[in-house]
Scaffold this motif. Structure first.
Motif, PDB file in Angstrom:
ATOM      1  N   ASP A   1       7.390   5.464  -1.304  1.00 57.68           N
ATOM      2  CA  ASP A   1       6.002   5.892  -1.125  1.00 57.68           C
ATOM      3  C   ASP A   1       5.897   7.390  -1.425  1.00 57.68           C
ATOM      4  O   ASP A   1       6.769   8.182  -1.049  1.00 57.68           O
ATOM      5  CB  ASP A   1       5.585   5.617   0.329  1.00 57.68           C
ATOM      6  N   PHE A   2       4.813   7.787  -2.072  1.00 56.25           N
ATOM      7  CA  PHE A   2       4.591   9.197  -2.414  1.00 56.25           C
ATOM      8  C   PHE A   2       4.761  10.105  -1.206  1.00 56.25           C
ATOM      9  O   PHE A   2       5.304  11.213  -1.308  1.00 56.25           O
ATOM     10  CB  PHE A   2       3.183   9.358  -3.009  1.00 56.25           C
ATOM     11  N   THR A   3       4.306   9.666  -0.043  1.00 54.85           N
ATOM     12  CA  THR A   3       4.340  10.543   1.126  1.00 54.85           C
ATOM     13  C   THR A   3       5.751  10.796   1.642  1.00 54.85           C
ATOM     14  O   THR A   3       5.948  11.681   2.473  1.00 54.85           O
ATOM     15  CB  THR A   3       3.484   9.974   2.273  1.00 54.85           C
ATOM     16  N   ARG A   4       6.733  10.054   1.138  1.00 58.59           N
ATOM     17  CA  ARG A   4       8.121  10.367   1.507  1.00 58.59           C
ATOM     18  C   ARG A   4       8.546  11.735   0.979  1.00 58.59           C
ATOM     19  O   ARG A   4       9.519  12.315   1.473  1.00 58.59           O
ATOM     20  CB  ARG A   4       9.077   9.306   0.957  1.00 58.59           C
TER      21      ARG A   4
ATOM     22  N   GLU B   1      14.102   3.829   6.771  1.00 62.42           N
ATOM     23  CA  GLU B   1      14.686   4.443   5.589  1.00 62.42           C
ATOM     24  C   GLU B   1      14.229   3.653   4.362  1.00 62.42           C
ATOM     25  O   GLU B   1      13.910   2.458   4.453  1.00 62.42           O
ATOM     26  CB  GLU B   1      16.220   4.415   5.674  1.00 62.42           C
ATOM     27  N   LEU B   2      14.185   4.305   3.222  1.00 61.10           N
ATOM     28  CA  LEU B   2      13.782   3.628   1.997  1.00 61.10           C
ATOM     29  C   LEU B   2      14.730   2.466   1.703  1.00 61.10           C
ATOM     30  O   LEU B   2      15.935   2.651   1.568  1.00 61.10           O
ATOM     31  CB  LEU B   2      13.783   4.609   0.825  1.00 61.10           C
TER      32      LEU B   2
ATOM     33  N   THR C   1       0.831  -1.202   0.000  1.00 61.42           N
ATOM     34  CA  THR C   1       0.000   0.000   0.000  1.00 61.42           C
ATOM     35  C   THR C   1       0.866   1.253   0.000  1.00 61.42           C
ATOM     36  O   THR C   1       2.053   1.210   0.326  1.00 61.42           O
ATOM     37  CB  THR C   1      -0.930   0.039   1.226  1.00 61.42           C
ATOM     38  N   ALA C   2       0.219   2.366  -0.367  1.00 62.99           N
ATOM     39  CA  ALA C   2       0.915   3.651  -0.393  1.00 62.99           C
ATOM     40  C   ALA C   2      -0.043   4.755   0.008  1.00 62.99           C
ATOM     41  O   ALA C   2      -1.257   4.566   0.072  1.00 62.99           O
ATOM     42  CB  ALA C   2       1.485   3.919  -1.792  1.00 62.99           C
ATOM     43  N   VAL C   3       0.507   5.910   0.282  1.00 63.71           N
ATOM     44  CA  VAL C   3      -0.161   7.158   0.676  1.00 63.71           C
ATOM     45  C   VAL C   3      -0.641   7.038   2.132  1.00 63.71           C
ATOM     46  O   VAL C   3       0.203   6.945   3.015  1.00 63.71           O
ATOM     47  CB  VAL C   3      -1.268   7.568  -0.311  1.00 63.71           C
TER      48      VAL C   3
ATOM     49  N   GLU D   1       8.226  -1.052  -1.466  1.00 60.43           N
ATOM     50  CA  GLU D   1       8.200   0.274  -2.068  1.00 60.43           C
ATOM     51  C   GLU D   1       8.926   0.279  -3.408  1.00 60.43           C
ATOM     52  O   GLU D   1       9.880  -0.464  -3.617  1.00 60.43           O
ATOM     53  CB  GLU D   1       8.872   1.295  -1.145  1.00 60.43           C
ATOM     54  N   ARG D   2       8.481   1.130  -4.308  1.00 59.66           N
ATOM     55  CA  ARG D   2       9.188   1.325  -5.564  1.00 59.66           C
ATOM     56  C   ARG D   2      10.475   2.096  -5.290  1.00 59.66           C
ATOM     57  O   ARG D   2      10.699   2.585  -4.174  1.00 59.66           O
ATOM     58  CB  ARG D   2       8.293   2.069  -6.549  1.00 59.66           C
TER      59      ARG D   2
END
Length: 390
Positions: free
Chosen positions: A50-53, A372-373, A22-24, A45-46
């Motif tokens: 995540d977009f929210t990063r 961390e990513l 999931t994301a956002v 994660e891609r």
């Protein structure tokens, strides 16, 4: 999970593994609830994360939004267009208890990660799909964000107070966050059912359905009796229970006769008890506009703290209207132990809330900062390769 990491986890979901695509907000918040309760949540994660990063309000390379919705998880970077990475996810699923995703309908099937594929690999898997508008129907494949759900669910007209007022957004992403809570509850219910049957299952949840069900409990009374539906909604009394007083604002909530009587006593206005418009609960509801206007007139010149003390002494349900800063400093929040602080290795000292539910038999006290990513990519890939389910 390594043995040292496993020793750091606790809570009622200890031993439950969640593969999180999931994301956002709605999905990540739901899986953070599970992680806070002890589950090992592996966030896929891609490469860009995540977009929210990447949103505003940042420190040390981290956004507050990401940190506040991804605590206690492990992060793995994967390319969902790479067959090898898809196989890695499938390997994780073989030892997982839950798989959760919030792509648009049909996307996971095209990726080769649909329910039929994954449940064949692991029949005990609880497979949760979150969508915006639903999984079929005219809007199912439309892009969705929280304000659109607020609009379509009628939440904006509920917030306006009546059908004739300008619709208003709730100034927080309520559909996203409410869906998160509903999703986490549904996952644990499915896990409980699995304990009885030995079988996993598919669970689907849309943001639209979540808000519609949420509103029906109190805001759809005029549409409950079939054949007697209201054509237009009148202003609801619960909309404007905020009163301007000297030095600030108070919320005063009058429900029962004893509360109305206590308000009259606390404000020195026994005469309002003789007003025929307000003699009963039903009449006070029917004459809500007049009641709210009268209450505002009675309290507007009284000092906030003085009035609050008198209302509390008389037993009137009331509370001071606080800013966000006042809220986090309020002694009741501190008495509850709700506000916690801990250190992030690069974002510094963080302030958040503890998980809302307190499990006294299986306490969930371990808080680890959002990862961390890709922080755990190597370890998790090794686990997937070895089939480690620890």
């Amino acid at each position: 999970m390594t043995q040292s990491e496993n020793l750091r986890r606790n809570g009622p979901l200890l031993g439950v593994r969640v593969v999180d695509l999931t994301a956002v907000v709605s999905g990540p918040m739901s899986t953070m609830i599970l992680a806070d309760q002890g589950a090992d949540v592996i966030k896929i994660e891609r490469a860009e994360g995540d977009f929210t990063r990447h949103v505003a309000t940042r420190r040390g390379g981290h956004s507050a939004s990401y940190l506040n919705n991804n605590r206690n998880k492990r992060s793995v970077v994967a390319d969902l267009k790479n067959p090898d990475d898809i196989e890695m996810i499938k390997s994780l699923v073989k030892t997982a208890d839950v798989f959760i995703q919030n792509f648009r309908p049909g996307v996971v099937d095209r990726l080769g990660l649909g329910y039929e594929v994954l449940s064949a690999l692991n029949p005990r898997l609880v497979y949760m799909s979150i969508s915006g508008f639903g999984f079929d129907g005219p809007l199912a494949n439309k892009p969705v964000y929280d304000p659109l759900i607020q609009a379509l669910s009628a939440l904006t007209t509920v917030q306006a107070g009546s059908d004739e007022e300008r619709p208003r957004l709730v100034r927080t992403i309520l559909p996203d966050k409410l869906t998160a809570v509903q999703a986490s509850q549904a996952v644990t219910a499915a896990l409980f059912a699995r304990e009885r049957t030995g079988q996993g299952q598919k669970v689907t949840l849309s943001m639209l359905d979540t808000v519609a069900a949420f509103l029906w409990a109190s805001d759809m009374n005029g549409h409950t009796f079939v054949g007697d539906e209201m054509e237009k909604e009148e202003s609801q009394s619960f909309h404007d229970l905020i009163y301007r007083v000297s030095g600030g604002y108070l919320s005063i909530s009058i429900m029962q006769n004893k509360h109305w009587e206590a308000l009259a006593q606390a404000t020195g206005r026994p005469d309002i008890l003789e007003d025929e418009r307000f003699k009963t609960t039903e009449l006070r509801d029917i004459n809500r506009h007049a009641r709210l206007e009268l209450t505002q007139t009675i309290v507007q010149e009284i000092d906030r703290d003085t009035l609050l003390a008198e209302l509390e002494k008389a037993g009137v349900p009331c509370a001071a209207v606080l800013t966000r800063q006042e809220m986090r400093q309020h002694p009741q929040l501190h008495a509850n132990g709700m506000i916690v602080e801990y250190d992030h290795p690069s974002a510094g000292r963080l302030r958040q809330t503890r998980p809302a539910a307190v499990f006294h038999g299986t306490p969930a006290t371990d808080l680890r900062p959002a990862p961390e990513l890709g922080e755990h990519t190597d370890a998790v890939r090794a686990e997937a390769q070895s089939g480690d389910a620890s």
